[in-house]
Write an enzyme that holds these catalytic residues in place. Structure first.
Site, PDB file in Angstrom:
ATOM      1  N   SER A   1      64.346  36.548  52.311  1.00 60.10           N
ATOM      2  CA  SER A   1      65.728  36.177  52.024  1.00 60.10           C
ATOM      3  C   SER A   1      65.868  34.669  51.882  1.00 60.10           C
ATOM      4  O   SER A   1      65.065  33.900  52.424  1.00 60.10           O
ATOM      5  CB  SER A   1      66.613  36.663  53.183  1.00 60.10           C
TER       6      SER A   1
ATOM      7  N   TYR B   1      67.925  36.224  62.388  1.00 60.50           N
ATOM      8  CA  TYR B   1      67.646  36.770  61.054  1.00 60.50           C
ATOM      9  C   TYR B   1      66.886  35.766  60.200  1.00 60.50           C
ATOM     10  O   TYR B   1      65.848  36.081  59.605  1.00 60.50           O
ATOM     11  CB  TYR B   1      68.955  37.160  60.380  1.00 60.50           C
TER      12      TYR B   1
END
Length: 267
Positions: free
Chosen positions: A146, A159
């Protein structure tokens, strides 16, 4: 194109996190190019429905393995369930975060589960499935990461850290295996139109904004498996570096935090 995928890598592909969204798009794109696919996810009815659709549409073999990729023995179970197959392509597409909040506003168990799914899972998958590929002298591994990997940011601590782990892992394996016949790609995604993303945004009352199409993401990644170590989907320079460019680390972290804050302010 069919011969290029199966001939170069092998007859079977595994998609971890393959029931919907980007994972399902990968499974369809691989099957469209003649590759048999193993779909891995938790929800049995969704898995079976997806497998049946792929078999009917592309005339390939499919297999489903119902697993929680956050479980400690998930990858050992998956290895046993596919031990009779020559897996030539492994896509690890799991580990989204459904709630962007301050670090202490999530319980420790949730953080640790994310770390296991996003760090231990891809590392173990690469070891268990990449090893035979290196031994055969052909194969490919895709780790879906990501844009949160580029820098730390408020509400993205665990995350972003796990996705940075995936990015560095993919780049390092590419460096080790690129002369051994195995392609490794760290696929960096921004906002992508998946059911989990829509659920997360809906829960917070946030607008979707411009979203990438999972089918386009999967097709582009398969087209560029050999162009690693990193492919940044949607970038004008997809093999380039961080979009923060020459910013020092402190300014990059502040910029990432402002972006996360702006999303939360939309709620």
């Amino acid at each position: 194109m069919t011969e290029a995928l199966t001939g170069r890598y092998g007859p079977w592909g595994v998609v971890a996190g393959g029931s919907d969204g980007v994972g399902a798009a990968f499974a369809h794109a691989m099957a469209a190019r003649g590759m048999n696919v193993v779909l891995v996810a938790r929800r049995v009815p969704v898995l079976e429905a997806s497998a049946a659709e792929i078999r009917a549409k592309y005339d390939v073999e499919t297999r489903t393995v119902a697993l929680d990729l956050g479980a400690p023995d998930a990858l050992s179970q998956l290895t046993r369930a596919t031990s009779d197959l020559e897996v030539g392509l492994f896509v690890y597409n799991a580990g989204g975060d459904d709630r962007s909040v301050a670090f202490l506003d999530k319980d420790l168990a949730t953080h640790l589960e994310l770390v296991h799914r996003n760090c231990v899972g891809p590392l173990e998958a690469a070891y268990r499935f990449g090893g035979p590929m290196v031994a055969r002298g052909r194969g490919a591994v895709v780790l879906v990461t990501s844009g949160a990997a580029w820098a730390g940011g408020a509400t993205l601590a665990a995350y972003g850290a796990t996705k940075a782990f995936d990015l560095i892992l993919a780049e390092s394996l590419w460096a080790e295996w690129r002369t051994r016949g195995v392609d490794v790609l760290g696929l960096v995604l921004g906002k992508t139109d998946t059911p989990s993303m829509r659920r997360a945004f809906d829960a917070e009352g946030r607008p979707y904004g411009e979203l990438a199409d999972p089918d386009d993401v999967a097709a582009e990644a398969l087209d560029h498996l050999a162009d690693g170590p990193t492919w940044i989907y949607g970038s004008d320079t997809p093999t380039g570096g961080s979009p923060f460019g020459a910013l020092n680390r402190r300014d990059a972290v502040l910029a990432m935090s402002r972006g996360a804050s702006a999303h939360n302010d939309d709620a």
